[in-house]
Design an enzyme around this catalytic site. Structure first.
Site, PDB file in Angstrom:
ATOM      1  N   LYS A  83       0.862  -1.719   0.124  1.00  0.00           N
ATOM      2  CA  LYS A  83      -0.287   0.531  -0.271  1.00  0.00           C
ATOM      3  C   LYS A  83       1.086   0.941   0.058  1.00  0.00           C
ATOM      4  O   LYS A  83       0.336   2.590  -0.504  1.00  0.00           O
ATOM      5  CB  LYS A  83      -1.146   0.032   1.311  1.00  0.00           C
ATOM      6  CG  LYS A  83      -2.575  -1.271   1.264  1.00  0.00           C
ATOM      7  CD  LYS A  83      -3.503  -0.419   0.299  1.00  0.00           C
ATOM      8  CE  LYS A  83      -4.240  -1.545   0.593  1.00  0.00           C
ATOM      9  NZ  LYS A  83      -5.626  -0.210  -0.372  1.00  0.00           N
ATOM     10  N   SER A 326       0.652  -9.619  -0.807  1.00  0.00           N
ATOM     11  CA  SER A 326       0.652  -8.231  -1.046  1.00  0.00           C
ATOM     12  C   SER A 326       0.612  -7.910  -0.151  1.00  0.00           C
ATOM     13  O   SER A 326       0.811  -6.417   0.675  1.00  0.00           O
ATOM     14  CB  SER A 326      -0.776  -7.947  -1.542  1.00  0.00           C
ATOM     15  OG  SER A 326      -1.793  -8.636  -0.666  1.00  0.00           O
TER      16      SER A 326
END
Length: 344
Positions: A83, A326
């Site tokens: 992110k 991720s």
């Protein structure tokens, strides 16, 4: 309970023609193009890590599985998740969960105050990490709408700039830098597997890959208990689930009730399919990834590997695969349980 909303009219044109149409429509709808992602890559230089893409020969669906899997290790970013890419790109262009840490980290690097609206049921490791980066945390309920309304309220009261988690062209472009790195490190890749929550990551990665080489297949993977993206993709309409439905999955980073409208445009243009994985499959993938310190993944970060391991029959026939890990912000008790499971 599902709610459907009409998207923009679908296109029946080939990918290249559809891409040109999307680029031409940027005045009305901001669609990311390859230049946007390349500019984000320049902006992120020295801030984010060009994470390694490592082969995982131990990850096979069975003894006769001849496919090869390479892992894009975004769990090795400074905040332990991808992110940071989108958050920094968005905040730099102006001057819950892993997104919160990305915004807090980027704000600190740019000497800017960060106020983060997070669901109260976010994992404690993510709440603590975000606070540790100097951000002010405002907790709300589990629904996406509650977070959006609170952010808008705070912005109106204090003049803050809102940094959305996924439905934003700067966020998408930042996440798309993962796709450029995959192509740089593994030019012969045939299939790329990407986790799907709100759609920021898959929007950017798919755009980067398809605008560079349309022959490469991009497959989204999400929990079966929060399968709004697959339902949207296959129906051609945005599908929204309830907060109660999506909170059933252990993959807290993928508990969005619906992908963003802008993300949906990218998904429809550049993604080949979206598949789902069960909670048991997510847990099994996590256990295998936990065998190495470098590949430790949280539930959300494990779904792409689960798709590779357990759904080969739903994937395009190919040999060279890449899967995005991720994030690795896993609760210590869960990690301990996984490691004990791996002991002989």
């Amino acid at each position: 309970m599902r709610e459907e909303t009409e998207p923009a009219p679908p296109s029946c044109c080939p990918l290249a023609a559809h891409s040109l149409k999307l680029e031409a429509s940027r005045g009305a709808r901001t669609i990311v193009i390859l230049q946007d992602i390349q500019q984000a890559q320049q902006r992120l230089r020295g801030v984010t890590v060009h994470t390694p893409l490592v082969e995982a020969p131990q990850l096979r669906a069975g003894p006769v599985d001849r496919r090869r899997l390479f892992l894009k290790l975004e769990n090795l970013q400074p905040i332990g998740a991808f992110k940071l890419r989108g958050a920094y790109n968005k905040i730099a262009s102006l001057s819950g969960g892993n997104h919160a840490q990305g915004v807090a980290y980027a704000a600190r690097a740019l000497h800017t105050k960060a106020v983060i609206v997070m669901p109260g049921n976010a994992p404690s490791i993510k709440l603590e990490a975000t606070a540790g980066l100097g951000a002010e945390i405002v907790k709300v309920g589990p629904s996406s709408k509650e977070r959006q309304l609170k952010a808008e309220e705070l912005a109106a009261q204090h003049g803050y700039a809102i940094v959305p988690p996924y439905n934003d062209e700067k966020i998408i472009a930042g996440q798309g830098t993962m796709g450029l790195e995959i192509l740089e490190d593994l030019r012969q890749v045939e299939v790329v597997l990407v986790p799907v929550g709100g759609g920021g990551m898959i929007s950017g990665v798919a755009a980067a890959i398809k605008l560079s080489d349309p022959s490469i297949k991009v497959i989204g993977v999400e929990p079966a208990l929060a399968a709004d993206a697959q339902a949207s993709f296959r129906s051609g309409k945005l599908v929204q689930l309830t907060a109660e439905e999506v909170t059933r999955t252990q993959a807290d980073g993928l508990r969005t009730q619906s992908i963003g409208e802008l993300n949906f445009e990218h998904v429809r243009a550049y993604v080949d399919d979206i598949i789902t994985v069960s909670e048991e499959e997510i847990h099994a993938a996590m256990a295998q990834l936990a065998a190495s310190p470098k590949t430790i993944a949280e539930p959300s970060g494990s779904v792409a590997v689960a798709g590779f391991l357990f759904h080969a029959n739903e994937l395009p026939k190919a040999t060279i695969h890449a899967a995005v890990i991720s994030g690795g912000n896993i609760e210590p008790t869960m990690l301990s349980e996984l490691r004990s499971r791996n002991r002989p």
